[in-house]
Scaffold this active site. Structure first.
Site, PDB file in Angstrom:
ATOM      1  N   ASP A   1       1.017  -1.163   0.093  1.00 15.74           N
ATOM      2  CA  ASP A   1       0.137  -0.128   0.043  1.00 15.74           C
ATOM      3  C   ASP A   1       0.974   1.557   0.119  1.00 15.74           C
ATOM      4  OD1 ASP A   1      -2.280   1.643   0.456  1.00 15.74           O
ATOM      5  OD2 ASP A   1      -1.863   1.757   2.475  1.00 15.74           O
TER       6      ASP A   1
ATOM      7  N   ASP B   1       0.053   5.441   0.834  1.00 11.57           N
ATOM      8  CA  ASP B   1       0.000   6.195   1.875  1.00 11.57           C
ATOM      9  C   ASP B   1      -0.115   5.443   3.461  1.00 11.57           C
ATOM     10  OD1 ASP B   1      -1.177   9.074   1.186  1.00 11.57           O
ATOM     11  OD2 ASP B   1      -2.111   7.491  -0.415  1.00 11.57           O
TER      12      ASP B   1
END
Lengths: 323, 323
Positions: free
Chosen positions: B40, B42
């Protein structure tokens, strides 16, 4: 048909007796069974700024028969004084103390709690006016402008007032992400109260066209904060407990007239009133049929005792002024 | 400790083995158990525009060990090309085809359905760019300005494009009541699709400060339309089904690294990947403990296999370049 008989018929039919199918005598007997009427406003008396056909004439004719009258609205965009003036301008015979609004209920709730902090309003001027009327301070109402292009930097730097002790959510044309961000941050403090004027979802304006109500904004705040608000407006019976406390109305002799089953009719049920649904607003007979066939135990609380397409349909059952 | 042993330990502990409590040999054995890593962005590699300490060094070191690498983000504000450039600017060794975004998944979903109508976007430029890239038309993105002071008159008169066949909801700094009104009206037609890029609720930016995610906007649309969206981003395994279809990754030899249990870890579970939660973003060890003690049968799907405070904590377990 007297009231007892009428109620028996309704129970057999699971409520929602169609008033226009009754004869004049039955309706007049029914009219004798109450001496106060509480009207919802939008969808019953008017739609936005336009009076619904014959609404003021019917309102005034019932008043002339000796029925006490109140307007009880979840609309929080105006103060109760503003709603009263709007009604009077349409020729409705009503006085300021006879108008109850959800913003007014919210302000009364905080005043009764002897709330001394400030309120952040995600809503419109009606809430501000009612708070000021009971001496409660609030932050400025209106648009929240995001400074800079970056939400994260904005959220880090935006000013939060340490004296804010409650969030008030109502209808808000200026609802925006910066506003929502502030509300979410204030509500991370569990001592900050989360109040809603009402939970109405949407109002129809034309075929396939709706405008969102306060309930939609409440849904955003619930989603981000995982907190549920105290809802001060209908269907919370708190809306009229002053009327009840002061003895102005007796539940068993009061009729609630509304256009929305999950606010007005549920409110009537919660207060022990008789209920009349008008078909000129949000809820339809189809909605009522769904409730009647629902297996959810609370659905029947939203089934009105009686139904009429529009308020002015009552006119023909009323004694003429000369009669 | 080999993987089989590690998994047994995890099962006894209901998952979430703390990686830093293992010895170097155990971690290196574990590293051997996969050959692709999906990160992922952020909260794992960066926070807004700032690289998280040591993230690119760790990413590149794992790559240098021969682990294939992908970035898979629900962020829909930029195109996948924009996300790729952002990663490259931070020194992360990644190419365009190794970046997957929720907006790209949404565009691919419509392209695979041979969608020929227009999309109304309640979101940002990332969605528009991905739609254009697959030849799908969309209405202009940005602010919706309400004309006149009255929401009801606006809703009656606002133009609705009859060619709109889908609504795409993602993060949207310009979210507003006029926009929500349009979306609600489009969605009264059941043939108009309701798609969401993702359902992330909120992102922390500082103590007690959050910014709302796309999930909050989806909650408003759900509240007013009573419709639920097809969510194209994580945790929907659709996000990486092209990688799986083309044989680029094998589920049992893939690791998902994320900071959010209900998107990243649930996504890893849905795809059959191993999962590693980093504590530098949304979800905390406390959240994991709540899931572990929850009686909800699906809660365990969001419990990661392993936990590490931040990505760069892995560095000390990796062979040195010279080693």
């Amino acid at each position: 048909m007297n009231l007892a008989f009428c109620r028996t018929v309704q129970q057999q039919k699971k409520g929602c007796c169609k008033l226009l199918t009754l004869n004049k005598y039955s309706v007049q007997q029914w009219l004798k069974s109450f001496d106060a009427i509480i009207y919802d406003a939008d969808g019953v008396l008017w739609r936005t700024d336009k009076e619904l056909e014959g609404a003021s004439a019917t309102f005034n004719a019932l008043r002339a028969m000796g029925k006490r009258a109140y307007i009880c609205t979840n609309n929080s965009t105006k103060s109760h004084l503003g709603i009263c003036k709007k009604a009077q301008d349409m020729g409705i015979l009503i006085e300021e103390h006879e108008v109850l609004t959800s913003a007014q209920a919210l302000a009364r709730f905080l005043a009764e709690k002897k709330f001394k902090k400030k309120v952040y309003i995600m809503g419109e001027e009606g809430i501000g006016a009612e708070l000021r009327a009971v001496g409660i301070e609030h932050l400025p109402i209106g648009k929240e402008v995001m400074f800079g292009p970056d939400m994260y930097e904005y959220a880090k730097a935006m000013p939060l007032d340490k004296d804010v002790g409650a969030i008030a959510v109502g209808e808000d044309r200026d609802f925006s992400v910066p506003k929502l961000t502030k509300v979410a941050c204030y509500l991370t403090d569990p001592s900050v109260m989360f109040l809603a004027t009402n939970r109405d979802i949407a109002f129809p304006v034309a075929k396939g066209r709706y405008v969102p109500g306060a309930g939609v904004l409440v849904a955003t705040v619930k989603a981000i904060t995982k907190r549920a608000p105290m809802t001060c407006g209908k269907p919370n019976p708190y809306m009229c407990n002053q009327l009840l406390r002061e003895g102005n109305i007796k539940p068993e002799r009061t009729l609630m007239v509304g256009d929305t089953v999950y606010t007005d009719i549920q409110f009537g049920y919660n207060c022990g009133f008789q209920t009349l649904l008008v078909g000129s607003g949000v809820s339809t007979l189809d909605d009522v049929k769904k409730l009647q066939s629902s297996k959810q135990p609370r659905a029947y609380q939203q089934v009105p005792d009686l139904y009429v397409p529009k308020l002015s349909d009552l006119l023909k059952f009323l004694p003429s002024r000369n009669g």
